[in-house]
Design a protein around this motif. Structure first.
Motif, short mmCIF file in Angstrom:
data_model
loop_
_atom_site.label_atom_id
_atom_site.label_comp_id
_atom_site.label_asym_id
_atom_site.label_seq_id
_atom_site.Cartn_x
_atom_site.Cartn_y
_atom_site.Cartn_z
N GLN A 47 0.81 -1.22 0.00
CA GLN A 47 0.00 0.00 0.00
C GLN A 47 0.85 1.27 0.00
OE1 GLN A 47 -2.73 -0.25 3.39
NE2 GLN A 47 -4.27 -1.12 2.03
N LEU A 48 0.52 2.16 -0.93
CA LEU A 48 1.07 3.53 -0.91
C LEU A 48 -0.01 4.36 -0.24
CD1 LEU A 48 2.47 3.25 -4.50
CD2 LEU A 48 3.86 3.61 -2.45
N SER A 49 0.06 4.39 1.09
CA SER A 49 -1.14 4.72 1.86
C SER A 49 -0.97 5.92 2.79
CB SER A 49 -1.57 3.51 2.68
OG SER A 49 -0.47 2.98 3.38
N ALA A 111 3.44 11.62 3.28
CA ALA A 111 2.95 10.54 2.39
C ALA A 111 2.35 11.13 1.12
CB ALA A 111 1.92 9.69 3.13
N ARG A 115 4.04 10.67 -3.03
CA ARG A 115 3.42 10.11 -4.26
C ARG A 115 3.99 10.76 -5.51
NH1 ARG A 115 -2.61 11.55 -2.25
NH2 ARG A 115 -3.06 9.72 -1.02
N ASP A 191 -5.09 7.19 -2.89
CA ASP A 191 -4.08 6.19 -2.50
C ASP A 191 -3.98 5.10 -3.57
OD1 ASP A 191 -2.95 7.13 -0.17
OD2 ASP A 191 -4.35 6.11 1.17
N THR A 193 -1.56 1.20 -4.83
CA THR A 193 -0.76 0.03 -4.41
C THR A 193 0.21 -0.36 -5.53
OG1 THR A 193 -2.45 -1.45 -5.29
CG2 THR A 193 -2.54 -1.00 -2.92
N LEU A 388 5.68 2.21 7.08
CA LEU A 388 5.31 3.02 5.92
C LEU A 388 6.48 3.35 4.99
CD1 LEU A 388 2.74 5.66 7.26
CD2 LEU A 388 2.32 3.71 5.77
N THR A 391 5.53 3.86 1.39
CA THR A 391 4.74 5.07 1.21
C THR A 391 5.60 6.34 1.28
OG1 THR A 391 2.87 3.93 2.22
CG2 THR A 391 2.77 6.33 2.22
#
Ligand SMILES: Cc1cc2nc3c(=O)[nH]c(=O)nc-3n(C[C@H](O)[C@H](O)[C@H](O)COP(=O)(O)OP(=O)(O)OC[C@H]3O[C@@H](n4cnc5c(N)ncnc54)[C@H](O)[C@@H]3O)c2cc1C
Length: 414
Positions: A47-49, A111, A115, A191, A193, A388, A391
């Motif tokens: 997860q890029l959360s 976070a 991205r 968000d 993944t 994380l 992320t």
């Protein structure tokens, strides 16, 4: 241009290498494995959360943790055997409870920032890593869980995250494979993944193309500082050979759970504890399994399980936090709750071919990554990303590169 030595070729080391190469530095990356991303950056939850930016330093997490300690299949397991590192870390963790709100908001911001850098790297280097930009859905089975989550949601929104509550009906329209009775959830459309291992390996290849040197199968023994930074190493498969010395102008420690030991050699304290987690990769071999596994990433807050769909034929499910030192054994009684969860929520997904994995999260007591300069000249840290790292590392690699740039502009200490 100065030569920077990077210790560790996990996601933090490789993103740091890439950011520094883009700024014109010469870069050497050293790792004891034969390839990049073979430890914690191997098979994580994907997860890029930003929506999972809540730090765990809260009384509510502590009280849940105490209850879980009495259950063998609970998401948290603490080996009660006393070690100074474990108990001093836990004491420090409790001491960070007053910072809960500020650290959750700061992590959310980082976070979101990350991205942009990650997508830019992947796009300009053409890295295929099974990216799915379909959002992350947090699900709750009862009103209490949902209302607790609403409080966290306020903090995530304060950090700038676009995240909204969704009813049980909306959940079914967002992810139709999820048919279990739910109370409600929160959806974060921005968000995403992806496969951390594929990304890191792809970025490592890009770093090579941009001139980086990789020393794989290389065990770093000591680091010393003077006019230059000296790293002593020997081949991983020849532990009796004489060490070789490699010099650089600066070093960035990105060694995951090994960072604490390196920091101690350099007169710094980086109190990373290895918090073990597990994942299973369910191979979706038949049409029915492929149709029945979710594409939208899930976070089940009660079970503390996260999921990612990695292309048509892989479904990753990860969770659990185990405090048991550097133990990397894969325990079947910790894997079973993950498989049972898949069977319970997605009964039409075949679990006949499941690959188990365990990894050690490099976790700081305040759950914030360590991005700073060390006490000695030429020493930098980009580590301690805990739960994380996937992320956050694209942003922290820029931050540590900014520190290196500005220390260079200041020149050597007089
Ligand atoms: C079960 C689980 C699920 C997770 N899910 C998510 C998720 O969904 N989203 C998310 O953002 N994060 C997630 N994480 C966290 C994330 O995977 C980690 O934060 C991240 O991979 C850490 O990267 P790293 O580069 O710091 O460490 P690593 O990937 O472990 O890299 C450190 C490297 O340093 C090298 N090294 C150490 N010591 C030496 C030495 N003496 N000599 C040579 N080399 C050395 C190691 O070989 C290793 O390759 C999860 C973690 C786990 C365990």
């Amino acid at each position: 241009m100065p030569r920077i030595l990077i210790l560790g070729a996990g996601v933090t080391g490789v993103t740091t290498a890439y950011a520094l190469l883009k700024r014109g530095y010469q870069v050497t990356i050293i790792d004891r494995h034969r390839y990049a991303a073979m430890e914690t950056s191997f098979a994580n939850g994907g997860q890029l959360s930003a929506s999972n930016a809540e730090v765990w330093n809260s009384w509510s997490t502590v009280s849940k943790g105490m209850k879980w300690m009495l259950k063998r299949d609970a998401p948290l397991l603490l080996n009660p055997k006393p070690t100074w590192h474990k108990y001093s870390w836990l004491a420090e963790f409790l001491g960070c409870i007053p910072d809960y709100e500020n650290n959750t908001v700061a992590t959310t911001r980082l976070a979101i920032e990350s991205r942009r850098h990650l997508f830019a790297m992947a796009q300009s280097e053409g890295i295929d890593f099974d990216l799915e930009r379909r959002g992350i859905l947090h699900v709750y089975y009862d009103r209490d869980g949902f209302e607790d989550a609403a409080r966290v949601n306020n903090l995530l929104q304060k950090g700038g995250l676009d995240r909204r509550s969704v009813s049980a009906e909306e959940i079914r329209s967002i992810e139709p494979t999820l048919t279990t009775k739910l109370f409600g959830g929160f959806f974060t459309p921005s968000d995403s993944t992806g496969d951390i291992h594929k990304f890191t390996r792809g970025l490592a290849e890009a770093c090579k193309r941009h001139g980086a040197t990789f020393l794989f199968d290389t065990d770093v023994l000591t680091i010393k500082t003077g006019n230059q930074v000296s790293v002593e190493w020997r081949p991983t498969d020849d532990p009796r050979s004489d060490p070789t010395t490699l010099n650089g102008d600066a070093v960035v420690v990105c060694a995951g759970v090994g960072s604490r030991q390196f920091a101690a050699m350099l007169g710094d304290r980086v109190n990373v504890y290895p918090v073990k987690g597990y994942s299973i990769t369910v191979n979706l071999e038949d049409d029915k399994s492929q149709e029945s596994a979710p594409w939208v990433s899930l976070l089940d807050d009660r079970a503390k399980i996260v999921t990612s769909r990695l292309g048509k034929d892989r479904f990753r499910v990860a969770g659990t936090a185990e405090f048991n030192g550097h133990d990397r054994n894969i325990r079947s009684d910790r894997i079973r709750p993950l498989t049972d969860w898949v069977r319970w929520l997605f009964p039409n997904v075949s679990t006949s071919r499941v690959e188990p994995w365990s990894g050690l999260r490099p976790m700081m007591p305040n759950m914030m990554p360590v991005v700073r300069q060390g006490k000695r000249p030429g020493v930098f840290y980009n580590t301690g990303h805990g739960h994380l790292g996937w992320t956050l590392s694209a942003a922290t690699s820029e931050l540590v590169s900014d520190l290196i740039d500005s220390s260079r502009r200041r020149g050597p200490p007089s």
